[in-house]
Design a protein around this motif. Sequence first.
Motif, PDB file in Angstrom:
ATOM      1  N   VAL A  23       0.835  -1.198   0.000  1.00 62.14           N
ATOM      2  CA  VAL A  23       0.000   0.000   0.000  1.00 62.14           C
ATOM      3  C   VAL A  23       0.874   1.254   0.000  1.00 62.14           C
ATOM      4  CG1 VAL A  23      -1.408   1.367   1.590  1.00 62.14           C
ATOM      5  CG2 VAL A  23      -2.127  -0.938   0.955  1.00 62.14           C
ATOM      6  N   ASP A  27       1.524  -0.129  -4.773  1.00 66.87           N
ATOM      7  CA  ASP A  27       1.679  -1.296  -5.648  1.00 66.87           C
ATOM      8  C   ASP A  27       0.294  -1.862  -5.970  1.00 66.87           C
ATOM      9  OD1 ASP A  27       2.042  -3.827  -6.689  1.00 66.87           O
ATOM     10  OD2 ASP A  27       3.581  -4.415  -5.239  1.00 66.87           O
ATOM     11  N   PRO A  28      -0.057  -1.876  -7.247  1.00 67.69           N
ATOM     12  CA  PRO A  28      -1.419  -2.302  -7.604  1.00 67.69           C
ATOM     13  C   PRO A  28      -1.721  -3.763  -7.251  1.00 67.69           C
ATOM     14  CG  PRO A  28      -0.117  -1.816  -9.563  1.00 67.69           C
ATOM     15  CD  PRO A  28       0.747  -1.476  -8.399  1.00 67.69           C
ATOM     16  N   ALA A  30      -1.617  -4.960  -4.509  1.00 67.84           N
ATOM     17  CA  ALA A  30      -2.293  -4.979  -3.210  1.00 67.84           C
ATOM     18  C   ALA A  30      -3.796  -4.772  -3.358  1.00 67.84           C
ATOM     19  CB  ALA A  30      -1.726  -3.881  -2.306  1.00 67.84           C
ATOM     20  N   LEU A  31      -4.209  -4.268  -4.516  1.00 79.25           N
ATOM     21  CA  LEU A  31      -5.599  -3.839  -4.668  1.00 79.25           C
ATOM     22  C   LEU A  31      -6.650  -4.896  -4.352  1.00 79.25           C
ATOM     23  CD1 LEU A  31      -5.881  -1.333  -7.635  1.00 79.25           C
ATOM     24  CD2 LEU A  31      -6.662  -1.075  -5.274  1.00 79.25           C
ATOM     25  N   VAL A  34      -6.834  -5.178  -0.611  1.00 81.45           N
ATOM     26  CA  VAL A  34      -7.308  -3.927  -0.013  1.00 81.45           C
ATOM     27  C   VAL A  34      -8.818  -3.805  -0.202  1.00 81.45           C
ATOM     28  CG1 VAL A  34      -7.263  -1.411  -0.305  1.00 81.45           C
ATOM     29  CG2 VAL A  34      -5.121  -2.691  -0.155  1.00 81.45           C
TER      30      VAL A  34
END
Lengths: 315, 139
Positions: A23, A27-28, A30-31, A34
């Motif tokens: 996060v 860094d995508p 993690a999306l 999240v």
Amino acid sequence: MPIGARRVLRGDRQALARLISQVENRDPSALPSVRALYPYSGRATVVGITGPLGVGKSSLVNLLLAHLRSDGKRIGIVAVDPSSPFSGGSILGDRIRLARPPGDDGVFIRSMAARGHAGGVALATRETVRLLDAFGMDVVLVETVGSGQADVEIHEVASTSVVVVVPHLGDEVQSLKAGLFEIADVFSVNKSDLPGADSAARYLSEMTQLVPVTGSWRPVVIQTSTVAPRGIPELWEAVTRHEAYLDSSGSRQTRDRQRLTDEILGLVREQVDAQLLRALEREPDLQALLDRVVAREIDPHSAAERLLGEVRRPR
Amino acid sequence: MSPSGSVGPIRVLIAKPGLDGHDRGAKVVARALRDAGMEVIYAGLRQTPEEIVESALEEDVNLIGLSILSGAHMALFPRVLALLKQKHATRIRVFAGGIIPDEDAKKLKKMGIRAIFGPGASLDEIVATARRLVGPTHS
Ligand SMILES: Nc1nc2c(ncn2[C@@H]2O[C@H](COP(=O)(O)OP(=O)(O)OP(=O)(O)O)[C@@H](O)[C@H]2O)c(=O)[nH]1
Ligand SMILES: [Mg+2]
């Protein structure tokens, strides 16, 4: 549910730590986690502890931690420090002051550098706080140094902001002018073992009578000391009173909506910035475009329009 | 979130296990690493191996730097390594500095301490080693 999110919900501290890093790095990957964790957040009380350098914020956090742990509360701590403007690196030293029994699973401490990415501290901090919330922390304490911008942002993250000052108000008066006064729900006059605490507290109380407030909450002033421990239960009591006020007055909802609006706009801005950068990289004529602006052949507005068209162009 | 720059700066935990109270060396190293663009979590004096590893895991660091002058390295360093192994966290590399006799240094390296710096080591060398230990994915 993504494996990372599942591990966080299961209480896996390393998975939480990794997700926080992602996060922070925006860094995508993690999306998915999240997103999946969002419904599990919204339970923790999020308290900002902010104020000028060295006033005793970490020491206060440490005593609040002990106070709340003895109450059985699970505590997350996020300590945000500024990055060096020169190297981008930082030394994060707040942990030095934080003591806890070894192996205490009810505490998670994380140091963060305010890396100065778009949207500043707020986006990454807010998401980190939310991860700690979803992890099951009852209270998340966020320490930030009062360097103007960061404190105002703490207001976007915390539901109660504690502003810490010390008896010799010289410098602090400046900081208060710079916005700390507006965000304080509670003042801690720390180092009240030193002379001058009474008059500083009185001065602040008088100020709170003069400054216009939205709603009916007037900042509470509490004298604290961490070396000759004093005022810690009272400080927490003031925080809980403010939290209760947020609920009874309905302003929690209003403020949440405002915060989420800001957050969503921040996320959009982050995407647009990234797209703009990519568009600029794709734009071989950027230098030529710039040359024409310099030569007064076209104006900056027209150049901006061209770039905007580039961003909007589907790829 | 944006795909550009999704790898963050190197994060290093600097800690002083043992009972001696001198952390000037550790602070100088911390500053050098910061000036090289790293995020240094400074854990301070008299940390137990348990505290060091717990902090390292919470902070998700790439590296742990241990500084010691008290002579207790043969007891404390292997304990840090063992705890990292126990937590399945051997991805975190450990380096050390301080007054460590050559013979001990050899043994410690065999156990898994990646680099050991004596009092004469240059800061450039320490920074370069830290970068090398983390590998090319980080800036
Ligand atoms: N006399 C006195 N000193 C205190 C008190 N609280 C903290 N200090 C001292 O103030 C110094 C700074 O304490 P910290 O808790 O690190 O302050 P901080 O606001 O977190 O500092 P930064 O994170 O660096 O901005 C330390 O030397 C503490 O011992 C207090 O109540 N009374
Ligand atoms: Mg602090």
